[in-house]
Design an enzyme around this catalytic site. Sequence first.
Site, PDB file in Angstrom:
ATOM      1  N   ASN A   1       0.794  -1.026   0.124  1.00 47.19           N
ATOM      2  CA  ASN A   1       0.026  -0.629  -0.268  1.00 47.19           C
ATOM      3  C   ASN A   1       1.199   1.697  -0.026  1.00 47.19           C
ATOM      4  O   ASN A   1       1.590   2.148   0.699  1.00 47.19           O
ATOM      5  CB  ASN A   1      -0.651  -0.128   1.533  1.00 47.19           C
ATOM      6  CG  ASN A   1      -1.809   1.033   1.192  1.00 47.19           C
ATOM      7  OD1 ASN A   1      -1.873   2.033   0.237  1.00 47.19           O
ATOM      8  ND2 ASN A   1      -2.218   0.858   2.009  1.00 47.19           N
ATOM      9  N   TRP A   2       0.732   1.735  -1.029  1.00 45.84           N
ATOM     10  CA  TRP A   2       1.642   2.413  -1.101  1.00 45.84           C
ATOM     11  C   TRP A   2       1.266   4.088  -0.581  1.00 45.84           C
ATOM     12  O   TRP A   2       1.068   5.364  -0.641  1.00 45.84           O
ATOM     13  CB  TRP A   2       2.636   3.312  -2.410  1.00 45.84           C
ATOM     14  CG  TRP A   2       3.089   2.196  -2.973  1.00 45.84           C
ATOM     15  CD1 TRP A   2       4.181   1.254  -2.379  1.00 45.84           C
ATOM     16  CD2 TRP A   2       3.642   2.029  -4.616  1.00 45.84           C
ATOM     17  NE1 TRP A   2       5.211   0.103  -3.319  1.00 45.84           N
ATOM     18  CE2 TRP A   2       4.840   0.771  -4.691  1.00 45.84           C
ATOM     19  CE3 TRP A   2       3.638   2.570  -5.709  1.00 45.84           C
ATOM     20  CZ2 TRP A   2       5.405   0.486  -5.777  1.00 45.84           C
ATOM     21  CZ3 TRP A   2       4.471   2.271  -6.810  1.00 45.84           C
ATOM     22  CH2 TRP A   2       5.208   1.173  -6.610  1.00 45.84           C
ATOM     23  N   LYS A   3       0.193   4.633  -1.063  1.00 44.10           N
ATOM     24  CA  LYS A   3      -0.520   5.805   0.130  1.00 44.10           C
ATOM     25  C   LYS A   3      -0.098   7.076  -0.926  1.00 44.10           C
ATOM     26  O   LYS A   3      -0.017   6.106  -2.019  1.00 44.10           O
ATOM     27  CB  LYS A   3      -0.156   5.735   1.385  1.00 44.10           C
ATOM     28  CG  LYS A   3      -0.074   4.891   2.231  1.00 44.10           C
ATOM     29  CD  LYS A   3       0.187   4.848   3.992  1.00 44.10           C
ATOM     30  CE  LYS A   3       0.042   3.416   4.670  1.00 44.10           C
ATOM     31  NZ  LYS A   3      -0.361   3.653   5.806  1.00 44.10           N
TER      32      LYS A   3
ATOM     33  N   HIS B   1      -9.895   1.233   3.758  1.00 47.32           N
ATOM     34  CA  HIS B   1      -8.268   1.253   4.479  1.00 47.32           C
ATOM     35  C   HIS B   1      -8.477   2.198   5.900  1.00 47.32           C
ATOM     36  O   HIS B   1      -9.618   3.049   5.815  1.00 47.32           O
ATOM     37  CB  HIS B   1      -7.531   1.653   4.152  1.00 47.32           C
ATOM     38  CG  HIS B   1      -6.098   1.982   3.932  1.00 47.32           C
ATOM     39  ND1 HIS B   1      -5.550   2.874   5.493  1.00 47.32           N
ATOM     40  CD2 HIS B   1      -5.106   0.752   4.863  1.00 47.32           C
ATOM     41  CE1 HIS B   1      -4.773   3.024   5.503  1.00 47.32           C
ATOM     42  NE2 HIS B   1      -3.885   1.583   5.190  1.00 47.32           N
TER      43      HIS B   1
ATOM     44  N   GLU C   1      -6.844   4.251   7.159  1.00 50.72           N
ATOM     45  CA  GLU C   1      -7.391   6.470   6.759  1.00 50.72           C
ATOM     46  C   GLU C   1      -8.642   6.586   6.225  1.00 50.72           C
ATOM     47  O   GLU C   1      -8.701   7.760   6.276  1.00 50.72           O
ATOM     48  CB  GLU C   1      -5.617   6.406   6.254  1.00 50.72           C
ATOM     49  CG  GLU C   1      -4.404   6.106   6.569  1.00 50.72           C
ATOM     50  CD  GLU C   1      -2.897   5.418   6.287  1.00 50.72           C
ATOM     51  OE1 GLU C   1      -3.441   5.806   5.270  1.00 50.72           O
ATOM     52  OE2 GLU C   1      -2.364   5.210   7.058  1.00 50.72           O
TER      53      GLU C   1
ATOM     54  N   GLU D   1      -5.982  -4.619   9.902  1.00 49.95           N
ATOM     55  CA  GLU D   1      -5.178  -3.892  10.763  1.00 49.95           C
ATOM     56  C   GLU D   1      -5.000  -3.106  11.553  1.00 49.95           C
ATOM     57  O   GLU D   1      -6.273  -1.972  12.020  1.00 49.95           O
ATOM     58  CB  GLU D   1      -4.883  -2.659   9.411  1.00 49.95           C
ATOM     59  CG  GLU D   1      -4.381  -3.265   8.277  1.00 49.95           C
ATOM     60  CD  GLU D   1      -3.621  -2.168   6.982  1.00 49.95           C
ATOM     61  OE1 GLU D   1      -2.478  -2.658   7.364  1.00 49.95           O
ATOM     62  OE2 GLU D   1      -4.133  -1.329   6.762  1.00 49.95           O
TER      63      GLU D   1
ATOM     64  N   GLY E   1       1.626   2.797  10.924  1.00 44.05           N
ATOM     65  CA  GLY E   1       3.657   3.461  10.628  1.00 44.05           C
ATOM     66  C   GLY E   1       3.961   4.020  11.665  1.00 44.05           C
ATOM     67  O   GLY E   1       3.801   5.362  11.830  1.00 44.05           O
TER      68      GLY E   1
ATOM     69  N   SER F   1       2.944  -1.698  10.430  1.00 43.61           N
ATOM     70  CA  SER F   1       4.639  -1.619  10.905  1.00 43.61           C
ATOM     71  C   SER F   1       5.307  -2.989  10.038  1.00 43.61           C
ATOM     72  O   SER F   1       5.879  -3.136  11.040  1.00 43.61           O
ATOM     73  CB  SER F   1       4.569  -1.483  12.304  1.00 43.61           C
ATOM     74  OG  SER F   1       4.011   0.017  12.484  1.00 43.61           O
TER      75      SER F   1
ATOM     76  N   GLY G   1       4.420   1.532   4.924  1.00 39.50           N
ATOM     77  CA  GLY G   1       6.427   2.029   4.399  1.00 39.50           C
ATOM     78  C   GLY G   1       7.032   1.150   3.887  1.00 39.50           C
ATOM     79  O   GLY G   1       7.723   1.811   3.373  1.00 39.50           O
TER      80      GLY G   1
HETATM   81  P1  PGA Z   1       2.681   0.759   7.409  1.00 40.26           P
HETATM   82  O1  PGA Z   1       1.352   1.077   6.766  1.00 40.26           O
HETATM   83  O2  PGA Z   1       3.196  -0.644   7.416  1.00 40.26           O
HETATM   84  O3  PGA Z   1       3.430   1.700   7.156  1.00 40.26           O
HETATM   85  O4  PGA Z   1       1.821   0.642   8.967  1.00 40.26           O
HETATM   86  C1  PGA Z   1       0.136  -0.623   6.720  1.00 40.26           C
HETATM   87  C2  PGA Z   1      -1.519   0.349   6.007  1.00 40.26           C
HETATM   88  O5  PGA Z   1      -1.776   1.165   6.591  1.00 40.26           O
HETATM   89  O6  PGA Z   1      -1.370  -0.496   5.515  1.00 40.26           O
END
Ligand code: PGA
Length: 249
Positions: free
Chosen positions: A9-11, A96, A98, A168, A174, A213, A235
């Site tokens: 997931n590159w966001k 997700h 976010e 998640e 993050g 993470s 990340g």
């Molecule tokens: P992260 O994000 O690996 O940076 O914690 C995971 C995600 O939001 O899918």
Amino acid sequence: MRRPVFAANWKMNNGPSAARAFAAAFAARWTPRDDRTVIFFPPALSVSDVVHALGNRGGLAIGVQNIWTEDKGAFTGENSAPMAKDAGARYVLVGHSERRHVFGETDAETALKCAASVRSGLTPILCVGELLSQREAGETNNVVLKQLRAGLASQSANIVSSMAIAYEPVWAIGTGKTATPQDAAAVHVVIRGALREVAGASAEEIPILYGGSVNGANASALLAAPGVDGLLVGGASLDVESWLTICAG
Ligand code: PGA
């Protein structure tokens, strides 16, 4: 037998030029293999670039990070499932954390987005997870089950068995604070149980990914946890080396 899924997931990172360079560097080092699925979720503007840069390599797929609930029309700024499909996507992240906690996406919207994905022949990966305060209050299972049941509402058993789920925990995304393999396994068991209620025996085919993470150092232990069928990585998927390490694990 569920094959492991590794999802990047590159966001809001990697615009078209950076995405092309990343995908080319990854493809040059990746040996195609059919024992796992690797999915890239670039920003929508970079989807076509990644599709073309990866080419037709076995086991690699592309998805979008979000869609709107309708197929077309006056929804300025949004992208639809048919457009994502046309651009070469096969998967959609739905709900997700976010989207839920930064953009206020509701459970009802996740249900409509799952339906829109399925309507266009895309596979939704429905994301669920609790806040730290909810975990500390002992509400993890209730929160996850509510999000799961709401997102799957109105889907047939057949459709549900073709979807994927990502657990998640919001406090792990993050933050560098990963759930332990035991924490992840405990919630995955609860999710699997709820999937059986909806999809019966075919619930066993649904991959349940863990995210939050994940990095090159903890990926193998998380993937080895009972009931963890894949990893959704933010990340650590932004660095070619670390993403290759995780996907090879
Ligand atoms: P992260 O994000 O690996 O940076 O914690 C995971 C995600 O939001 O899918």
